[in-house]
Design an enzyme around this catalytic site. Structure first.
Site, mmCIF file in Angstrom:
data_model
loop_
_atom_site.group_PDB
_atom_site.id
_atom_site.type_symbol
_atom_site.label_atom_id
_atom_site.label_comp_id
_atom_site.label_asym_id
_atom_site.label_seq_id
_atom_site.Cartn_x
_atom_site.Cartn_y
_atom_site.Cartn_z
ATOM 1 N N ASP A 44 25.296 45.952 -0.255
ATOM 2 C CA ASP A 44 24.302 46.292 -1.504
ATOM 3 C C ASP A 44 23.439 47.578 -0.878
ATOM 4 O O ASP A 44 22.968 48.717 -1.528
ATOM 5 C CB ASP A 44 23.508 45.320 -1.766
ATOM 6 N N CYS A 134 23.453 47.534 -13.386
ATOM 7 C CA CYS A 134 22.765 47.299 -12.174
ATOM 8 C C CYS A 134 21.235 47.230 -12.341
ATOM 9 O O CYS A 134 20.691 46.220 -12.014
ATOM 10 C CB CYS A 134 23.045 48.342 -10.913
ATOM 11 N N TYR A 138 19.768 43.311 -12.817
ATOM 12 C CA TYR A 138 19.101 42.626 -11.752
ATOM 13 C C TYR A 138 17.653 42.153 -12.158
ATOM 14 O O TYR A 138 17.441 41.194 -11.793
ATOM 15 C CB TYR A 138 18.920 43.496 -10.291
ATOM 16 N N TYR A 165 13.012 40.744 -7.523
ATOM 17 C CA TYR A 165 13.726 41.425 -8.853
ATOM 18 C C TYR A 165 13.018 40.430 -10.016
ATOM 19 O O TYR A 165 13.112 41.325 -11.042
ATOM 20 C CB TYR A 165 15.130 41.171 -9.025
ATOM 21 N N GLU A 208 30.305 45.116 -11.161
ATOM 22 C CA GLU A 208 29.185 44.247 -10.866
ATOM 23 C C GLU A 208 29.697 42.893 -10.509
ATOM 24 O O GLU A 208 29.442 42.423 -9.484
ATOM 25 C CB GLU A 208 28.040 44.043 -11.646
#
Length: 219
Positions: A44, A134, A138, A165, A208
């Protein structure tokens, strides 16, 4: 219903495969194998380097100062996000230089280059639709995992990641991305084009999910 909710509704199966992936469920329960999280985290970090390039591309594709500022804000958020990865990887003795030197996994290449290609071949709306799963996803995942059992986060080995997050700061990053996506759609989206954008969104969501699976497969 904003454009992001419409895109989710048009790609519901692909979206669920991403946000409700077994990797995410195990992350929330604290039962994810450390090897899976470590592999994910390193990849990541490499992923975010390419996403930083995507936001630089967004700036180049922009025709208004407001859009350039949105790209600048997104780039700053991505760079700040890498700090979390370096901090967490530091627990295993990994330095930023060592993380950056790691080879990119096929799943990392597939998603990041898809996003960059959307931006290079399309316009600013195409690029931000490809980024949205994304950036906004998240935030939704973090918020959902915190809501499951806030008191258990301190004992969860992945609690710091989840809290990052779910934090107010990242939630605002996601909210700003949604507002900007709505503004871009209001300027240039037709109903015919929505079908094409929904296909981009669905593919990004599948990529993803593949990224989560990459982490699980490493365990």
């Amino acid at each position: 219903m904003d454009i992001f909710e419409r895109l989710k509704a048009a790609a519901v199966a692909d979206w669920r495969s991403y946000v409700d992936h077994d990797f995410v469920r195990r992350l929330g329960a604290g039962t994810l194998p450390e090897a899976a999280f470590r592999t994910y985290l390193v990849q990541d970090y490499l992923f975010l380097i390419q996403f930083a390039r995507a936001y630089a591309l967004a700036s180049y594709k922009s025709r208004t100062l407001a859009d350039i500022r949105a790209a600048q804000s997104g780039l700053a958020a991505i760079l700040a996000e890498t700090d979390l990865h370096v901090r967490l990887c530091g627990r295993w003795g990994l330095t930023a230089a060592e993380i950056e030197a790691a080879p990119e996994h096929q799943a990392t290449v597939a998603y990041t280059r898809f996003v960059l290609d959307c931006g290079a071949a399309g316009d600013l709306l195409d690029l931000h639709v490809a980024l949205a799963p994304c950036v906004v996803g998240y935030a939704e995942i973090g918020r959902a995992l915190v809501a499951q059992d806030p008191a258990a986060l301190d004992a969860n080995p992945y609690g710091e990641w989840i809290q990052e997050y779910a934090s107010e700061g990242y939630q605002e990053v996601a909210a700003a991305a949604r507002r900007h996506l709505d503004d871009l759609a209001a300027r240039s989206m037709t109903e015919r084009r929505f079908t094409e954008l929904a296909a981009l969104f669905a593919k990004a969501s599948r990529l993803e999910a593949d990224f989560w699976q990459m982490g699980l497969d490493a365990a």
